[in-house]
Design a protein around this motif. Structure first.
Motif, PDB file in Angstrom:
ATOM      1  N   THR A   1      11.460  14.312 154.468  1.00 44.37           N
ATOM      2  CA  THR A   1      10.227  14.330 154.013  1.00 44.37           C
ATOM      3  C   THR A   1      10.299  13.347 152.596  1.00 44.37           C
ATOM      4  O   THR A   1      11.223  13.592 152.015  1.00 44.37           O
ATOM      5  CB  THR A   1       9.935  15.720 153.586  1.00 44.37           C
ATOM      6  N   MET A   2       9.246  12.913 152.331  1.00 39.45           N
ATOM      7  CA  MET A   2       9.253  11.955 151.133  1.00 39.45           C
ATOM      8  C   MET A   2       8.073  12.699 150.224  1.00 39.45           C
ATOM      9  O   MET A   2       6.915  12.705 150.622  1.00 39.45           O
ATOM     10  CB  MET A   2       8.799  10.718 151.482  1.00 39.45           C
ATOM     11  N   ASP A   3       8.501  13.314 148.963  1.00 37.52           N
ATOM     12  CA  ASP A   3       7.498  13.764 148.143  1.00 37.52           C
ATOM     13  C   ASP A   3       8.080  13.615 146.813  1.00 37.52           C
ATOM     14  O   ASP A   3       9.366  13.163 146.571  1.00 37.52           O
ATOM     15  CB  ASP A   3       7.127  15.257 148.566  1.00 37.52           C
ATOM     16  N   MET A   4       7.410  14.039 145.726  1.00 39.92           N
ATOM     17  CA  MET A   4       7.734  13.911 144.351  1.00 39.92           C
ATOM     18  C   MET A   4       8.920  14.803 143.968  1.00 39.92           C
ATOM     19  O   MET A   4       9.491  14.695 142.829  1.00 39.92           O
ATOM     20  CB  MET A   4       6.674  14.153 143.488  1.00 39.92           C
ATOM     21  N   GLU A   5       9.247  15.892 144.645  1.00 35.02           N
ATOM     22  CA  GLU A   5      10.197  16.617 144.514  1.00 35.02           C
ATOM     23  C   GLU A   5      11.612  16.166 145.040  1.00 35.02           C
ATOM     24  O   GLU A   5      12.740  16.664 144.837  1.00 35.02           O
ATOM     25  CB  GLU A   5       9.943  18.121 144.937  1.00 35.02           C
ATOM     26  N   THR A   6      11.691  14.971 145.777  1.00 31.81           N
ATOM     27  CA  THR A   6      12.947  14.680 146.442  1.00 31.81           C
ATOM     28  C   THR A   6      13.056  13.143 145.891  1.00 31.81           C
ATOM     29  O   THR A   6      11.897  12.629 145.620  1.00 31.81           O
ATOM     30  CB  THR A   6      12.587  14.536 147.905  1.00 31.81           C
ATOM     31  N   PRO A   7      14.253  13.077 145.595  1.00 33.82           N
ATOM     32  CA  PRO A   7      14.539  11.553 144.999  1.00 33.82           C
ATOM     33  C   PRO A   7      13.877  10.378 146.106  1.00 33.82           C
ATOM     34  O   PRO A   7      14.318  10.815 147.467  1.00 33.82           O
ATOM     35  CB  PRO A   7      16.044  11.709 145.132  1.00 33.82           C
ATOM     36  N   PRO A   8      13.628   9.380 145.581  1.00 34.33           N
ATOM     37  CA  PRO A   8      13.162   8.465 146.568  1.00 34.33           C
ATOM     38  C   PRO A   8      14.205   8.065 147.537  1.00 34.33           C
ATOM     39  O   PRO A   8      15.420   8.050 147.191  1.00 34.33           O
ATOM     40  CB  PRO A   8      12.584   7.403 145.525  1.00 34.33           C
ATOM     41  N   ILE A   9      13.671   7.798 148.687  1.00 38.91           N
ATOM     42  CA  ILE A   9      14.661   7.271 149.977  1.00 38.91           C
ATOM     43  C   ILE A   9      13.892   6.159 150.479  1.00 38.91           C
ATOM     44  O   ILE A   9      13.011   5.880 150.637  1.00 38.91           O
ATOM     45  CB  ILE A   9      15.090   8.440 150.764  1.00 38.91           C
TER      46      ILE A   9
END
Length: 381
Positions: free
Chosen positions: A215-223
């Motif tokens: 999942t891509m969100d602001m709480e996860t480092p960009p991937i």
């Protein structure tokens, strides 16, 4: 957000008390979304779907959704829910006929990105001269997008299937989109008794940590989803990556069968399976076929009905077994191409399958039309 109680999906779908309401299909859609704990709804109006997403906007204003807006066009709406789903949100949208075609690029993208989006398709004619009338030809086009496809006969099934769709789509070993289809006007604007679950009970929230894709969100480092875009490559690894991923999407649909059996029940409903003349139908064609079969039986004709509720994954095993014994198979449909007849023919002795009767472009299918075909078959078998 409105305060409500989260309940177990199996309880909500099978055990929760039900209240009878007199609803059209579009209202049943909003009632289902109200109980589905949806994060965001994205709309774009098109007849006969417009009212459903308008009502979803109303329940957003009442606090049943976290976000809602109208997109700039159908492709924009479908792209927006894809982005929201990639960010870990539970999404809902809906469209019809020409809108389905304008947005079509996104449907295999949803499946390929393993997004558990639920979309309602209120099927209508797609042709010139322009028609807004009932015709479910678009289901035939959707069947090979990688989505699961359910086909509701009436507003009650529309309500139930939308809730069931979220539970099935979000299973970690499935995690692909579901299209819940209904025949426009015949379902969307027909008022019937619909038994709904309590307004203050809803499905558990979507858990994106169980997604097979990050999942891509602001709480996860960009991937990066893909380090080197395969579209820029022309080699075996690129080809194999695409081929194997398409196989995985279809394998996910196969894995959905056990969850469909658990939450939706059988993919088919059968009346008099040992009949000499067996009708196979889906959606509102099944309603008319049911009346025709009852009248045929009163006239002494040995007729039966198979109602197909799940189009993808298609109930291959059940159809093969059911088509072994009848002398003739009739497939009434609300489209000109006969997509259900093609599916049945490819899984049985096609010489027994009589495609039709078919109506399209908004025509109705009175039971008398089907009954006439049954009687014609009874004379020659």
């Amino acid at each position: 957000m409105k305060e409500r109680k989260v309940v177990d999906p199996e309880y909500l779908l099978k055990e929760a008390p039900r209240e009878k309401k007199f609803l059209i299909g579009n209202e049943a859609v909003a009632e289902a979304v109200k109980r589905a704990n949806v994060d965001i709804g994205v709309s774009y109006p098109i007849t006969p779907q417009s009212e459903a997403m308008h009502l979803v906007g109303d329940i957003y204003a009442e606090g049943y959704l976290k976000d809602y807006y109208r997109a700039e066009h159908e492709l924009g709406a479908m792209a927006a829910v894809a982005g929201a789903a990639m960010g870990g949100a539970r999404t809902f949208t809906a469209t019809s006929g020409p809108g389905t075609l304008r947005a079509f690029e996104m449907f295999p993208c949803w499946a390929g990105a393993r997004l558990p989006i639920v979309c309602a398709f209120m099927c209508r004619g797609v042709n010139s001269p322009l028609t807004i009338q009932p015709d479910n030809i678009e289901i035939g086009w959707l069947m090979d997008t990688g989505m699961l496809i359910f086909h509701a006969e009436n507003p009650q099934e529309f309500f139930d299937m939308l809730l069931q769709a979220y539970v099935i789509a979000e299973q970690p070993d499935v995690h692909i989109p579901v299209g819940v289809c209904a025949d426009g006007f015949f379902v969307t604007h027909t008022r019937e008794i619909v038994e709904v679950t309590p307004e203050d009970e809803m499905l558990p929230p979507y858990d994106p940590s169980k997604s097979p894709c990050p999942t891509m969100d602001m709480e996860t480092p960009p991937i990066r989803q893909i380090r080197d875009p395969f579209v820029m490559k022309s080699n075996y690894i690129s080809y194999n990556a695409h081929a194997s991923w398409q196989q995985e999407v279809r394998a996910a649909a196969e894995r959905s069968r056990k969850h469909i059996a658990k939450y939706l029940g059988s993919s088919i409903e059968v009346t008099n399976p040992d009949a000499e003349i067996l009708l196979m139908a889906s959606g509102t064609a099944a309603a008319q076929a049911r009346v025709a079969v009852e009248r045929a039986q009163k006239d002494g004709i040995d007729a039966g009905l198979v109602k197909v509720k799940v189009i993808r994954p298609f109930p291959d095993k059940e159809i093969r077994e059911l088509t072994e014994n009848p002398k003739a198979i009739l497939v009434p449909e609300h489209n000109i191409v006969g997509w259900l007849a093609r599916e049945v023919m490819s899984r049985t002795d096609y010489t027994k399958v009589c495609g039709g009767p078919r109506v399209f472009g908004g025509m109705t299918m009175p039971p008398e039309v089907i009954l006439s075909e049954i009687k014609n078959l009874a004379r020659v078998i």
